[in-house]
Design a protein around this motif. Structure first.
Motif, PDB file in Angstrom:
ATOM      1  N   ILE A 179      10.196  -0.203 -10.122  1.00  0.00           N
ATOM      2  CA  ILE A 179      10.113  -0.340  -8.673  1.00  0.00           C
ATOM      3  C   ILE A 179       9.744  -1.773  -8.329  1.00  0.00           C
ATOM      4  CG2 ILE A 179       8.874   0.421  -6.614  1.00  0.00           C
ATOM      5  CD1 ILE A 179       8.477   3.085  -7.982  1.00  0.00           C
ATOM      6  N   GLU A 180      10.530  -2.358  -7.431  1.00  0.00           N
ATOM      7  CA  GLU A 180      10.271  -3.712  -6.972  1.00  0.00           C
ATOM      8  C   GLU A 180      10.271  -3.716  -5.451  1.00  0.00           C
ATOM      9  OE1 GLU A 180      12.365  -6.888  -9.478  1.00  0.00           O
ATOM     10  OE2 GLU A 180      13.629  -5.109  -9.702  1.00  0.00           O
ATOM     11  N   LEU A 181       9.348  -4.437  -4.867  1.00  0.00           N
ATOM     12  CA  LEU A 181       9.265  -4.583  -3.421  1.00  0.00           C
ATOM     13  C   LEU A 181       9.580  -6.030  -3.092  1.00  0.00           C
ATOM     14  CD1 LEU A 181       8.532  -3.296  -0.696  1.00  0.00           C
ATOM     15  CD2 LEU A 181       6.165  -3.978  -1.137  1.00  0.00           C
ATOM     16  N   VAL A 182      10.678  -6.250  -2.353  1.00  0.00           N
ATOM     17  CA  VAL A 182      11.100  -7.600  -2.004  1.00  0.00           C
ATOM     18  C   VAL A 182      11.315  -7.660  -0.492  1.00  0.00           C
ATOM     19  CG1 VAL A 182      12.835  -9.402  -2.351  1.00  0.00           C
ATOM     20  CG2 VAL A 182      12.252  -7.856  -4.238  1.00  0.00           C
ATOM     21  N   ASP A 183      10.482  -8.406   0.191  1.00  0.00           N
ATOM     22  CA  ASP A 183      10.585  -8.566   1.646  1.00  0.00           C
ATOM     23  C   ASP A 183      10.673  -7.231   2.374  1.00  0.00           C
ATOM     24  OD1 ASP A 183      10.467 -11.353   1.501  1.00  0.00           O
ATOM     25  OD2 ASP A 183      12.634 -11.531   1.249  1.00  0.00           O
ATOM     26  N   GLY A 184       9.861  -6.260   1.971  1.00  0.00           N
ATOM     27  CA  GLY A 184       9.820  -4.964   2.637  1.00  0.00           C
ATOM     28  C   GLY A 184      10.887  -3.986   2.192  1.00  0.00           C
ATOM     29  N   ASP A 227       0.824  -1.218   0.000  1.00  0.00           N
ATOM     30  CA  ASP A 227       0.000   0.000   0.000  1.00  0.00           C
ATOM     31  C   ASP A 227       0.851   1.259   0.000  1.00  0.00           C
ATOM     32  OD1 ASP A 227      -2.373  -1.404  -0.080  1.00  0.00           O
ATOM     33  OD2 ASP A 227      -2.550  -1.492   2.109  1.00  0.00           O
ATOM     34  N   GLU A 228       1.958   1.252   0.747  1.00  0.00           N
ATOM     35  CA  GLU A 228       2.848   2.425   0.776  1.00  0.00           C
ATOM     36  C   GLU A 228       3.519   2.647  -0.580  1.00  0.00           C
ATOM     37  OE1 GLU A 228       4.206   2.469   5.443  1.00  0.00           O
ATOM     38  OE2 GLU A 228       5.211   1.102   4.064  1.00  0.00           O
ATOM     39  N   VAL A 229       3.911   1.564  -1.232  1.00  0.00           N
ATOM     40  CA  VAL A 229       4.538   1.688  -2.551  1.00  0.00           C
ATOM     41  C   VAL A 229       3.529   2.217  -3.560  1.00  0.00           C
ATOM     42  CG1 VAL A 229       5.604   0.416  -4.453  1.00  0.00           C
ATOM     43  CG2 VAL A 229       6.261  -0.089  -2.097  1.00  0.00           C
TER      44      VAL A 229
END
Length: 65
Positions: free
Chosen positions: A38-43, A23-25
């Motif tokens: 943009i990638e989100l990996v384990d926070g 949600d923040e991303v």
């Protein structure tokens, strides 16, 4: 010899103390994310520029051959 300098930081949003959430991303300002991958990996948020057109052309030539 002079100490190496870091590249300029264009993406300057401080990370949350406990890591990023999806949600923040998704709530990040579009003007700072539109030209980024943009990638989100384990926070952890990984931000990199999109490949250039020349890079894409070379990849196409290599994959076709």
């Amino acid at each position: 010899m002079a100490a190496p300098t870091e590249p300029p930081v264009e993406f300057s949003i401080p990370p949350p103390a406990d890591g990023w959430t999806v949600d923040e991303v998704l709530a990040l300002p579009e003007d700072q994310t539109s030209l980024q991958r943009i990638e989100l990996v384990d926070g952890v948020l990984f931000v990199s520029p999109w490949p250039s057109l020349e890079h894409q052309r070379v990849v196409g030539v290599l994959s076709a051959g």
